[in-house]
Design a protein around this motif. Sequence first.
Motif, short mmCIF file in Angstrom:
data_model
loop_
_atom_site.label_atom_id
_atom_site.label_comp_id
_atom_site.label_asym_id
_atom_site.label_seq_id
_atom_site.Cartn_x
_atom_site.Cartn_y
_atom_site.Cartn_z
N LEU A 269 -81.35 51.17 45.17
CA LEU A 269 -82.21 50.57 46.20
C LEU A 269 -82.06 49.05 46.22
CD1 LEU A 269 -85.52 52.59 45.74
CD2 LEU A 269 -83.94 52.73 47.67
N TYR A 270 -81.69 48.46 45.10
CA TYR A 270 -81.61 47.00 44.98
C TYR A 270 -80.19 46.47 45.20
CZ TYR A 270 -86.26 47.34 42.93
OH TYR A 270 -87.58 47.59 42.72
N LEU A 271 -79.27 47.34 45.56
CA LEU A 271 -77.87 46.95 45.64
C LEU A 271 -77.34 46.96 47.06
CD1 LEU A 271 -76.55 48.97 42.54
CD2 LEU A 271 -77.34 46.60 42.63
N ALA A 272 -78.24 46.76 48.04
CA ALA A 272 -77.83 46.82 49.44
C ALA A 272 -77.52 45.45 50.03
CB ALA A 272 -78.92 47.49 50.28
N GLY A 273 -77.69 44.39 49.25
CA GLY A 273 -77.47 43.05 49.77
C GLY A 273 -76.00 42.68 49.83
N GLU A 274 -75.73 41.46 50.29
CA GLU A 274 -74.37 40.98 50.39
C GLU A 274 -73.76 40.85 48.99
OE1 GLU A 274 -74.48 37.30 52.45
OE2 GLU A 274 -75.33 38.15 54.28
N GLY A 275 -72.50 41.26 48.87
CA GLY A 275 -71.81 41.22 47.58
C GLY A 275 -70.76 42.30 47.53
N GLY A 276 -69.81 42.16 46.60
CA GLY A 276 -68.72 43.11 46.51
C GLY A 276 -69.15 44.45 45.95
N ALA A 277 -68.40 45.50 46.32
CA ALA A 277 -68.69 46.85 45.83
C ALA A 277 -68.49 46.92 44.32
CB ALA A 277 -67.79 47.86 46.53
N GLU A 278 -67.52 46.17 43.80
CA GLU A 278 -67.26 46.17 42.36
C GLU A 278 -68.43 45.56 41.59
OE1 GLU A 278 -64.01 44.37 39.16
OE2 GLU A 278 -63.59 44.34 41.31
N GLN A 279 -68.99 44.49 42.14
CA GLN A 279 -70.13 43.84 41.51
C GLN A 279 -71.34 44.78 41.50
OE1 GLN A 279 -71.79 40.47 43.61
NE2 GLN A 279 -72.45 39.47 41.70
N ALA A 280 -71.58 45.45 42.63
CA ALA A 280 -72.70 46.39 42.73
C ALA A 280 -72.53 47.54 41.73
CB ALA A 280 -72.82 46.93 44.14
N ALA A 281 -71.29 48.01 41.57
CA ALA A 281 -71.03 49.10 40.63
C ALA A 281 -71.33 48.67 39.19
CB ALA A 281 -69.58 49.55 40.75
N GLU A 282 -71.03 47.41 38.87
CA GLU A 282 -71.32 46.90 37.53
C GLU A 282 -72.83 46.81 37.31
OE1 GLU A 282 -69.37 43.20 36.96
OE2 GLU A 282 -67.47 44.11 36.39
N PHE A 283 -73.56 46.33 38.31
CA PHE A 283 -75.02 46.27 38.22
C PHE A 283 -75.58 47.66 37.92
CE2 PHE A 283 -76.13 42.26 40.92
CZ PHE A 283 -75.21 41.52 40.18
N LEU A 284 -75.06 48.67 38.65
CA LEU A 284 -75.54 50.04 38.50
C LEU A 284 -75.24 50.57 37.09
CD1 LEU A 284 -76.70 52.68 39.63
CD2 LEU A 284 -74.40 53.22 40.50
N ARG A 285 -74.03 50.36 36.63
CA ARG A 285 -73.63 50.89 35.32
C ARG A 285 -74.46 50.29 34.19
NH1 ARG A 285 -69.54 49.06 31.87
NH2 ARG A 285 -68.66 47.76 33.53
#
Length: 461
Positions: A120-136
């Motif tokens: 829910l918190y990963l919908a903002g501007e930024g790369g998919a790789e960065q979002a995946a790291e946040f999630l992991r």
Amino acid sequence: MKHSYFGDKKFYTSALAVAVPILIQNAITNFVGMLDNIMVGQVGNSQMSGVSIVNQLLFVFNLCIFGAVSGAGIFTAQFHGSGNRQGVQYTFRFKILVCLILTAIGGAILGIFKTPLIKLYLAGEGGAEQAAEFLRYGQDYLVVMLFGLLPFALANAYSGTLRETGQTVVPMVAGICAVVVNLVLNYVLIFGHMGFAPMGVRGAALATVISRYVELGIVAIWVHRHTLQCPFIVGAYRSMAVPKALARQIITKGTPLLINEALWAGGMAFLIRCYSVRGLDVISALNISSTIWNVFNVAFLAMGNAVGIIMGKHLGAGEPEETVRDVNRKLLVFSVLFCLVFAVGLAAISEVFPLIYNSTDRIRDLAAHFIRCVAIFMPFCAFTNAAYFTLRSGGKTIVTFLFDSCFVWCVCVPLAYVLSKYSTLAIVPLYFLCQGTEVLKCFLGGYMIHKGSWIQNIVKD
């Protein structure tokens, strides 16, 4: 009759005797939390942001526990004020039962839905790789933190009862010991010292879980070994029965408080979600600003708790309305002035604190702006928080529900949603406007206190 807004030395001494131990405990806890955050931030920005997102989710659970314990705590304070030991014991039992139930529910929700909740918190501007790291990293952190839910809940049940019966030092000592353990284990487990392998965010989570068991162990052992100071614990576990009439009354008064804390925390989480639309850097900046904010906001949180405890004792003792209003008026003024000092200090370090983090210049600059914003509105938060605990001390939990979470969802959340989704307003003025709603809440709180419907003894029968 001319109102007095300032008390004498004895008044402030008695108020600080309640507030200071709570303040010290929370300050040390949040200070070590800040060091924990900084240590994780030294590992990497992605790790720090993943942990920050999960802590927003855990914040909802923590406040649900706080709301449940506080609902029964209203009765504990008034039972203590009236000298009713049996009543205090019943409320303690109620706290234990409700904490067990909420831990089971909260653990199931966070364990099963951890991935969609973090996303829910990963919908903002930024790369998919960065979002995946946040999630992991967020998932790694949350899996371990689930084991700390139960000791956190039970420690709150014990510590809350102690504070409401005038024993504020023991929870403070237990909290201090816990944060020292947390700090040492952070150093050992996050970075891998003293023969341990580096564990990163999992190490930070494990250190926190162990420290929570330490806190519960200290406070529970002290209570059970000091029955003269804690007579409510004698025979407390021989039966978990609570009189139906009292249980019904606690549920009637406490359920709005529980729902309020859950909705308020959910509202705060939703606000972060709205802010995150402006980019993933905003999440990192908010994590930095909220870390130092948590250290400074202990001033108004401790004063609010003190207001609730003191007013509960006066109401439970059946003192005249004029006396109750006079005490409350002085406490409100003292809370605002006390927190004004902390607000100045927070603003003074707004530029310096973000430099500690291994982050980008943009994130540090955003964090500095966010810190200044919360510093400006801190005295207003002090008043609204003291007003909240005042209303709650008299059992007006429906009123506090309207005053607190309904205000968030009816004013703050719509404002943040509309501005973030339908305007091009930059994140800093957007954040400032949303924080500014606290001023409006002050007028609402002042009106509710002036009405005086909260001045009632709910345990006299």
